[in-house]
Design a protein around this motif. Structure first.
Motif, mmCIF file in Angstrom:
data_model
loop_
_atom_site.group_PDB
_atom_site.id
_atom_site.type_symbol
_atom_site.label_atom_id
_atom_site.label_comp_id
_atom_site.label_asym_id
_atom_site.label_seq_id
_atom_site.Cartn_x
_atom_site.Cartn_y
_atom_site.Cartn_z
ATOM 1 N N ALA A 281 9.673 -12.949 35.628
ATOM 2 C CA ALA A 281 8.613 -13.560 34.821
ATOM 3 C C ALA A 281 8.007 -14.799 35.459
ATOM 4 O O ALA A 281 7.536 -15.694 34.760
ATOM 5 C CB ALA A 281 9.137 -13.896 33.422
ATOM 6 N N SER B 231 5.414 -14.448 37.348
ATOM 7 C CA SER B 231 4.047 -14.003 37.542
ATOM 8 C C SER B 231 3.673 -14.052 39.021
ATOM 9 O O SER B 231 4.486 -13.683 39.865
ATOM 10 C CB SER B 231 3.089 -14.836 36.684
ATOM 11 O OG SER B 231 1.794 -14.283 36.687
ATOM 12 N N TYR C 154 2.812 -11.492 33.186
ATOM 13 C CA TYR C 154 3.996 -12.307 33.416
ATOM 14 C C TYR C 154 4.835 -11.807 34.593
ATOM 15 O O TYR C 154 5.564 -12.564 35.213
ATOM 16 C CB TYR C 154 4.911 -12.288 32.179
ATOM 17 C CG TYR C 154 4.360 -12.945 30.947
ATOM 18 C CD1 TYR C 154 4.160 -14.319 30.892
ATOM 19 C CD2 TYR C 154 4.073 -12.192 29.802
ATOM 20 C CE1 TYR C 154 3.677 -14.919 29.738
ATOM 21 C CE2 TYR C 154 3.589 -12.786 28.655
ATOM 22 C CZ TYR C 154 3.394 -14.147 28.626
ATOM 23 O OH TYR C 154 2.919 -14.742 27.493
#
Length: 304
Positions: free
Chosen positions: A48, A50, A114
């Motif tokens: 997460a 990104s 994400y």
């Protein structure tokens, strides 16, 4: 000499170099005896994060032993690893295909934004290298480590077909693919081309104490912060002016019926073409097309 003629696949991920999903994917690719397999993946979990990249500082890369592959663990993000792996700074040649995964948890809908796994594939795409991100819809109590091998095997026909299209110079260069595999991957219903939906876990925050730091969120997508940030949080003193907060799932919104998340839940392997740009919906563009000239012509009193 025979390896010279083999296509090269570079593997990365966001769960880290030791993650069972990556190891299963590499093992299955190597077992085909068709590819030169390279690996450049984070040295620790980077879920997460990104499309975060390391800009101001150099990153280190350490040689790691993985049977049948040339592998490095780098102290960067998934996007860093993808970029480094195709730069010719780490490996002597640029790979024909980058595969990012297999992620622990699905990446559908807004979670694509994400996802470090998707970012690994997107970074390769930014640099003109065909790429695929792969995620398995892991559910605690139902899934087991062997499912990653089944997932990798289920993706082989797609990977093989992509490599063939690349060799024949037919593969499109304006997109990359995001693949999600259902929880019961052994009994999947087949492959379906889908589009990115709007499904999302609505997130909230709650105050926690130091003994709750190790708790996991009850969702298929790991929304933990990266290991460096977690370490900093754990050492922070618990003071009234320095409270600790942790994300938690409030609700799940599933989006449209014909999109990636819904079809994945029906038991299909979803194949979703993605691009780099995120254009607004047409009605939004129409609104601002009319709105902007009026703003310029008649400034509101609040802006004075």
């Amino acid at each position: 000499m025979e390896n010279i003629h083999r296509p090269t696949i570079m593997v990365t991920n966001d769960d880290g170099i030791d993650a069972p999903g990556l190891r299963a994917l590499v093992r299955v690719l190597v077992s085909t005896d068709r590819y030169n397999v390279q690996v450049c993946a984070p040295d620790s979990e980077k879920s997460a994060v990104s499309h975060c990249i390391t800009w101001r500082h150099p990153i280190s890369a350490k040689r790691v032993h993985i049977d049948g592959a040339t592998a490095f663990a780098a102290c960067g993000t998934p996007a860093d690893c993808a970029s480094l792996g195709i730069s010719k700074a780490l490996f002597p040649t640029i790979s024909d295909l980058v595969v990012s995964g297999i992620n622990m948890g699905s990446n559908c809908g807004y979670h694509i934004i994400y996802s470090g796994t998707v970012a690994g594939a997107r970074e390769a795409f930014f640099n003109g290298v065909p790429s695929v991100s792969i995620s398995y819809d892991w559910v605690g109590g139902k899934s087991n480590v062997h499912d990653y091998t089944l997932a990798a095997e289920a993706c082989l026909p797609i990977i093989s077909a992509i490599v063939d299209e690349i060799r024949n110079q037919n593969y499109p260069h304006r997109c990359f693919l995001n693949i999600d595999l259902p929880t019961d991957v052994a009994n999947h219903k087949g492959y379906k081309l889908t589009k990115q939906g709007t499904s999302i876990f609505r997130m909230g925050w709650r105050q926690v104490t130091s003994d709750m730091q190790g708790e996991k969120m009850a969702s298929t997508m790991t929304m933990e912060s990266n290991s460096e940030a977690s370490a900093e949080t754990q050492t922070s003193p618990i003071l009234p002016e320095n409270p600790l907060f942790r994300r938690e799932v409030i609700s799940i919104e599933h989006g449209d019926n014909d999109t990636d998340h819904r079809i994945l839940q029906e038991g299909y392997i979803t194949v979703t073409p993605l691009g780099a740009l995120s254009p607004a919906e047409k009605d939004s563009h129409v609104f601002f097309q009319n709105w902007l000239p009026s703003v310029v012509a008649h400034p509101s009193s609040s802006s004075l």
